[in-house]
Design a protein around this motif. Structure first.
Motif, PDB file in Angstrom:
ATOM      1  N   HIS A 103       0.773  -1.254   0.000  1.00 32.52           N
ATOM      2  CA  HIS A 103       0.000   0.000   0.000  1.00 32.52           C
ATOM      3  C   HIS A 103       0.796   1.290   0.000  1.00 32.52           C
ATOM      4  O   HIS A 103       1.840   1.386   0.617  1.00 32.52           O
ATOM      5  N   HIS A 136      -2.886   3.389   4.048  1.00 31.63           N
ATOM      6  CA  HIS A 136      -2.860   2.510   5.246  1.00 31.63           C
ATOM      7  C   HIS A 136      -1.832   3.013   6.276  1.00 31.63           C
ATOM      8  O   HIS A 136      -1.228   2.228   6.970  1.00 31.63           O
ATOM      9  N   ASP A 155      -8.220  -3.504   4.361  1.00 29.43           N
ATOM     10  CA  ASP A 155      -8.609  -4.289   3.189  1.00 29.43           C
ATOM     11  C   ASP A 155      -9.440  -5.481   3.640  1.00 29.43           C
ATOM     12  O   ASP A 155      -9.053  -6.190   4.578  1.00 29.43           O
ATOM     13  N   HIS A 180     -11.451  -1.823  -0.020  1.00 32.49           N
ATOM     14  CA  HIS A 180     -10.607  -1.056   0.901  1.00 32.49           C
ATOM     15  C   HIS A 180     -11.482  -0.021   1.599  1.00 32.49           C
ATOM     16  O   HIS A 180     -12.012   0.872   0.964  1.00 32.49           O
TER      17      HIS A 180
END
Ligand SMILES: [Zn+2]
Length: 299
Positions: free
Chosen positions: A119, A122, A129, A221
């Motif tokens: 990522h 995050h 996710d 997400h």
């Protein structure tokens, strides 16, 4: 001659022994990835989703009655308390859609920050996710959680959902997006197109939070809003309302992803040349909010 060789050897030794003064500055991603546990600070997201870190993060328990965390070896099952609460609530809501619960992928590293792989976001402990796989069972071993692949719900040409997509996926995503704690949810464009088709005209408002993006064909997400009182947390702009002009986003901006975007994947337009911008994986600590140094250094 011998003296010269000796000098060269000792210089080489000196360079090897003192990498800090000669080597490039350490990348923030490496520093954050190297810390195994959370900071002993009050919980707080710091900075933005793609340039920040998380103080006082909490671990999503590896297993619960309605969820399992996947890929435990990555040690990315950490988040802000609001994220952990949200995920547990959503895993219970998923049972209403007929699922046993949820397989949950990456949240954040124990102190957030940029990660060396995967990522770009995050980073603050507000992203997670979630696999599209309806869990067949919730007693997977650690080994199975490493090996099992997530269910893909999109066709290879990226234009539509495939046979794995079901009404229960729609129900889980609706529950996920309808929660007030959520800022937006990223899915493959084909997934949003399908949802725009099947949602009833009267009940489409929640679709505003579902945003098309590249990838995201085997997981969705979830991104939460900054929690109340989190003064160091940066809200994302533009908002989902601005992005969709107050509507549901079922419009030509969505069609773009299955037309122009796919054409440009095959025939990439020439990009103007210039210095490449530093991405999150190349960030050094000075690129992050100052408070992230304290997060990294905390007990
Ligand atoms: Zn993600």
């Amino acid at each position: 001659m011998k003296n010269l060789r000796l000098l060269a050897l000792s210089l080489a030794a000196l360079l090897a022994l003192a990498p800090c003064s000669f080597a490039k500055e350490a990348r923030a991603a490496q520093l954050f990835a190297a810390v195994a546990g959370p900071s002993s600070q009050a919980s707080q997201p710091i900075g933005s989703y793609s340039r920040g870190c998380g103080a006082g993060m909490v671990e999503l328990p590896e297993s619960g009655p309605t969820w399992q965390a996947m890929r435990l070896s990555r040690n990315r099952n950490w988040g802000q308390p609001v994220l952990i609460d949200y995920l547990i609530d959503l895993s219970q809501a998923a049972t209403q859609a007929g699922w046993r619960g949820l397989y949950i992928g990456d949240l954040a590293q124990p102190r957030g920050g940029p990660s060396p792989s995967g990522h770009l976001s995050h980073q603050t402990g507000l992203d997670a996710d979630i696999w599209y796989t309806p869990p067949p069972r919730l007693d997977l071993s650690a080994g199975e959680r490493e090996k099992l692949g997530a269910m893909i719900v999109r066709t290879d040409d990226q234009k539509s959902v495939n046979g794995n997509w079901t009404a229960s996926h729609m129900a889980v995503l609706k529950a996920a997006a309808s929660d007030k704690r959520v800022d937006r949810i990223f899915v493959a464009a084909a997934v949003k197109i399908e949802m725009c088709k099947t949602a009833t005209a009267k009940d489409k408002k929640w679709l505003q939070k579902i945003r098309p993006i590249y990838g995201h064909h085997d997981h969705f997400h979830v991104r939460l809003k900054c929690p109340a009182g989190a003064s160091s947390c940066e809200t994302q702009t533009p908002t989902v309302s601005e992005l969709s002009n107050g509507g549901d986003g079922c419009d030509e901006t969505l069609t773009w992803w299955v037309t122009t975007y796919l054409d440009e994947l095959k025939n990439p337009p020439k990009k103007p040349s210039g210095p490449k911008k530093r991405g999150p994986r190349e960030y050094v600590m000075a690129d992050l909010p100052k408070a992230c140094k304290g997060v990294l250094a905390s007990d």
